[in-house]
Every structure is written in C-alpha cells, then in structure tokens.
Design an enzyme around this catalytic site. Structure first.
Site, short mmCIF file in Angstrom:
data_model
loop_
_atom_site.label_atom_id
_atom_site.label_comp_id
_atom_site.label_asym_id
_atom_site.label_seq_id
_atom_site.Cartn_x
_atom_site.Cartn_y
_atom_site.Cartn_z
N HIS A 15 0.81 -1.22 0.00
CA HIS A 15 0.00 0.00 0.00
C HIS A 15 0.84 1.28 0.00
O HIS A 15 0.59 2.17 0.81
CB HIS A 15 -0.91 0.03 1.24
CG HIS A 15 -1.92 -1.05 1.31
ND1 HIS A 15 -2.54 -1.42 2.50
CD2 HIS A 15 -2.44 -1.85 0.35
CE1 HIS A 15 -3.39 -2.41 2.26
NE2 HIS A 15 -3.35 -2.69 0.97
N PRO A 16 1.84 1.46 -0.85
CA PRO A 16 2.60 2.72 -0.82
C PRO A 16 1.71 3.91 -1.20
O PRO A 16 0.84 3.81 -2.05
CB PRO A 16 3.71 2.49 -1.86
CG PRO A 16 3.14 1.47 -2.80
CD PRO A 16 2.30 0.57 -1.94
#
Length: 539
Positions: free
Chosen positions: A468-469
């Site tokens: 989930h950057p």
C-alpha cells in the site's frame, strides 16, 4: 495502433487503478478527446482473472518488481514491492479487498490542508463508482461501473476464525465501509461471477469503443516536456522508438502510482532542486516534497497449522480446482485469499482502529512463495496507523532505472509495540473455542517467541508490508506537498495527479477503493462536476 491525433483535450499517464477511471470518465464527453499512455500490456490473463492466483504475478513481466534499499530498522533487510505493470495496474494484481478507510482519515486530510476532502465530501465519489450487490444505503450504491460484493463462499476455516474473533470480543459486522469500522466481517471484494473485477474491466473496457479515446500500451513515459510553467509534451518510448506526444493546450493527468508518479515528476525537473542536480536533472519547479512522505502499512503474519481434517485452501493449484474454475468459475480459485477482515485498536485511546487483521485459510509467507508441509491458516496484521515516513528518489534521469525506495519502516518504537500487541490478540483469537478442534501448532512466530522483547525483535526481522505505498506527491502547500486540493501540481498550469500518491496520509485500510475515489474526484474536477451534483448518483 492507429495514428495519434495532433491534439487531445486530456492526456492520462498510467492506466492503473486511477488512470483507467480518469480516462473512462472524461471520455464520456464525446467532445473531449483523451489519450491514455500505459507502460504495460493488457490484463486479459488467467493469473489476473482467477482471484486466488494474484501472487503468481509477482516478479513476472506484469510486475514493476521494486525492491527497497536496505531498511535500517528491519535488520538491514530489503523488501520486495510488487506494482502492477498492465492496464488495470495494481487493481489487476491486488487481493481485491474493497476497504474505504475510516472517516477519521478524511477529517485528518482536511486538517492537513486538503480542503473539500472530508468524509462527506468524498462519499459521493465512492458511491458513484460502486455497484454493490449486497448493500444499498447512504454509504453504498448500485449501478456504478465497479462491482463490489461480500465474498460469497468463505472457506469453513475462515468461518471458524470469524466465530473465534466474535468469541474474543469483536463485534460481528456486515459493513466496515459504513458508520463504524471496528469489528469482524467477511471481506467486500471487487469480484464478479467468480472473477476479478479490476478498473481495466470495469471502467476502461466499456470505454474502448469510443472514438474519442486512444489507448497506447507499452508506452514507457520518460518525462514531461515543460515550456515555462506549462506541459507541452510527454516524452515516451515504445520498444526502441522514442517519441513526444504534443499536449499543447491539453490537461495532463499523472496516474503512475506512488512510485511512478514521483519518478516522472523528478525526471521532468519537478522536485527538490538539490536532489535533482545531484542526479543530473535540471531543476525546473521547486517542490521539495516530491518523493518524500512515503507511507506504507507494515504487515506481520502469524501462521498456524490446521488439524482435525481441516484443509482450508491447501492444494488450490491442483488440476481439479483449476478445472472447476475454468469450467464454472467456482471453487477454491475464486477466493481472494484474505476472505475476512477484523479491525481493532491496540490502544483504547486511539480515535479509530489502528490494526487490520486479514484472515486467510492457507499458509501465506514470503509473498505467497513460502511453503509448509501441512495445511495451515494465516492471520496477517496490517498496522494501519503508521508514523514512519520514507522516500522515493530517482538515482539518474534514465527512465529504465527504478527509483531508490526507502520505506523507513518501524522507525518509531510505538509501531513495534502496536504490532506486538496485535500478535497477542491473534493468539487470543486462536485459543477461542471455535478453533479448538482445528487450530494446531503456531508456525510463526512460534510459541517459544513469547515475551515482548523477543516478539519485537522477531517483528523487525520478519515484518513485510501490505502493498500500500502512498503519499509521495501529496496534497499540501508547495513546501509540504506536490499538489493543491484540486490535484493541480504547484507551479505547473496544466498538470494534475490522480493516484495514491496524493493522499496527505495513508488511509486506515486497503488503499484500492480510495484510489478509485481519487480518480473519480479528479475526473469531476476536470469536467467541472461538483460533489453536490453527485450526491444522489448511482442510488
């Protein structure tokens, strides 16, 4: 590919989760010509369509295949970060979990300067995209492009773990995307008829026949060409051929993701001048926050052996399960793996949940590549209120060279403390009566890793991330962010950003649904459609 037009009303860079949304929505106006540039190819592959096969795409030609720099807080380990390289992007590679986050997230965005991004402001844009098969209330809608359903056939092991969560004090909940997030639920997923429903299928597929939409795949964008404060061209290559798409007068929307967007900005001379000069790029627009403020959710797995005849999803790659899916779109391959979710607070004083349990009825380790000789189940702990911040910084102007990614994960001791508390909670769940007959030995960390100090060290040595950057080109002022609340890049007249990189802070949960919402919001900004006009959309 047909010849490109000499002029477009909108050029979208990146055909991922948000780019497909932006291109499809804006091409609904037949008077507006739209060009979509995507570095990858098509999404029409069995590994994309079959939900349980998502991890088989990792380290393939469908993956940008990032690896972080050595992480100083994780015993120097380098972490693998897969990113989808195809039409649909990460929406074609993820575990299909539809989680919007907590309303606290969006109120915090407003407090940080993202005016107009409060929970009630973004709700119409969530609803606009949604076709929810099971829920219809003020939070949900039917008739939108993106199909959402509560996972239909959870494995008996998953059902038992959910029951155990309830016995351990979790409230059973039908909807964690409604008024309250705390509790345990079967996962809402982007699936339709036993197949993944990604944004390439949901949004772009119906739009491909439009005469005003051109889609160019295999187009690696090098940089934006600026003339003063305007983007006048997009330099990209297809194979060995480099070319420039002239965009004079067009609105350009950068949707290349939390890694790709800051890379393209920096190669274009937009970023921290000192850093740009150090890597051989002439600074053109001074935005020191580009590539900074990277946020990611740490992810810690706890694995248990199954006993008493329970098998979970073990053997899902067996030919009989493959045949069942190919013939009827049924069986184990329809699983998104993370079949149930539980949200809780490791500290009661928290304003919202800070931990998400992902319940999977199989052994999941090393991004799905780890194996165990016996059937097992896994509970992943995604720490959804991280405090660490990392960077995405290019090392040269060469577009074939990936940026240096530093998550800087677990740089704050409170993060480790929260994850250790989460492990204790998982062990409490595993000891509940609902699992007594089927829960065997703890594989990871193992019961011998018992005290908090040992668990903390174990976490630093094994923790991964939740894919989930976010936040690397965030909404903020020119010193703290890359774009304003209308997603317009500071210092550039005709450039916007629409992907997870614009989040001021990461949301509490999986980032796919908020990224679709951001794409919807950007398209509405460009089309001049206010949120109030969408309040009743797709009702």
């Amino acid at each position: 590919m047909s010849e490109l037009r000499s002029h477009y009303g909108v050029v979208v860079i990146g055909g991922g989760a948000a780019g497909c949304v932006v291109a499809a929505r804006l091409s609904e106006d037949e008077q507006r010509s739209v060009l979509l540039l995507e570095a990858g190819g098509h999404n029409r592959r069995l590994s994309v369509r079959a939900p349980a096969a998502f991890s088989s795409q990792f380290e393939s030609k469908l993956d940008w295949n990032y690896v972080t720099e050595p992480e100083e807080n994780l015993h120097g380990r380098q972490l693998f970060e897969p990113r989808g390289k195809m039409l649909g992007g990460c929406s074609s590679m993820n575990a299909m979990m539809y989680v919007r986050g907590n309303r606290v997230d969006y109120e915090e965005w407003v407090e940080q300067g993202a005016e107009g991004w409060g929970a009630e402001d973004v709700l119409p844009h969530f609803r606009r995209s949604e076709d929810n098969a099971d829920l219809s209330d003020r939070h949900h809608a039917k008739g939108g492009p993106m199909h959402v359903e509560t996972f239909r056939t959870p494995d008996p092991v998953t059902r038992r773990v959910v029951d155990a969560c309830v016995e351990a004090g979790f409230e059973r909940r039908e909807d964690i995307n409604g008024d309250r997030q705390d509790g345990v639920t079967f996962t809402q997923v982007n699936q339709r008829k036993g197949m993944r429903h990604d944004t390439a299928s949901a949004f772009l597929g119906p739009a491909r026949s439009r005469q005003n939409l051109d889609v160019v795949s295999g187009a690696l964008v090098h940089r934006l060409v600026l003339d003063g404060s305007r983007v006048t061209g997009v330099e990209y290559s297809r194979g060995r051929r480099s070319q420039v798409a002239r965009v004079s007068g067009a609105e350009v929307v950068l949707c290349a993701g939390a890694f790709g967007t800051p890379e393209i900005l920096q190669r274009s001379g937009i970023g921290d001048p000192e850093h740009l000069r150090s890597v051989g790029v002439e600074p053109l627009v001074d935005l020191p926050a580009v590539g900074r403020h990277l946020m990611e959710h740490p992810f810690q797995f706890v694995n248990f052996e199954l006993r008493g005849g329970a098998t979970g999803l073990a053997g899902l790659e067996h030919p009989r399960h493959v045949a069942q899916w190919l013939l009827r779109r049924q069986g184990k391959l329809t699983s998104n793996v993370g079949e149930a979710l539980a949200f809780f607070r490791t500290d009661p004083s928290m304003p919202a949940p800070d931990m998400e349990m992902v319940i999977a009825p199989l052994y999941f380790w090393e991004h799905g590549k780890g194996t165990h000789p016996r059937p097992a189940f896994s509970i992943g702990l995604s720490y959804i209120a991280p405090r660490s911040r990392g960077t995405v910084l290019i090392g040269s102007p060469d577009p074939t060279q990936k940026a240096r990614v530093r998550l800087n994960m677990l740089s704050h001791p409170d993060e480790v403390t929260a994850i250790v508390r989460g492990i204790h909670k998982v062990r409490e769940v595993a000891a509940m009566p609902a699992l007594r007959e089927i829960c065997g030995a703890e594989i990871n960390p193992g019961r011998w890793v018992a005290d908090d100090a040992a668990l903390g060290d174990y976490v630093r040595g094994t923790v991964e991330h939740t894919y989930h950057p976010a936040c690397t080109a965030r909404i903020g002022d020119p010193q703290t962010g890359a774009c304003d609340p209308q997603l317009r890049v500071h210092g550039v007249d005709n450039l916007r950003i629409a992907d997870a990189s614009v989040m001021p802070t990461i949301t509490r949960g999986n980032t796919h649904a908020p990224t679709i919402m951001i794409g919807e919001r950007c398209a509405a900004f460009i089309a001049g459609v206010p949120s109030s006009a969408l309040a009743g959309a797709a009702a």
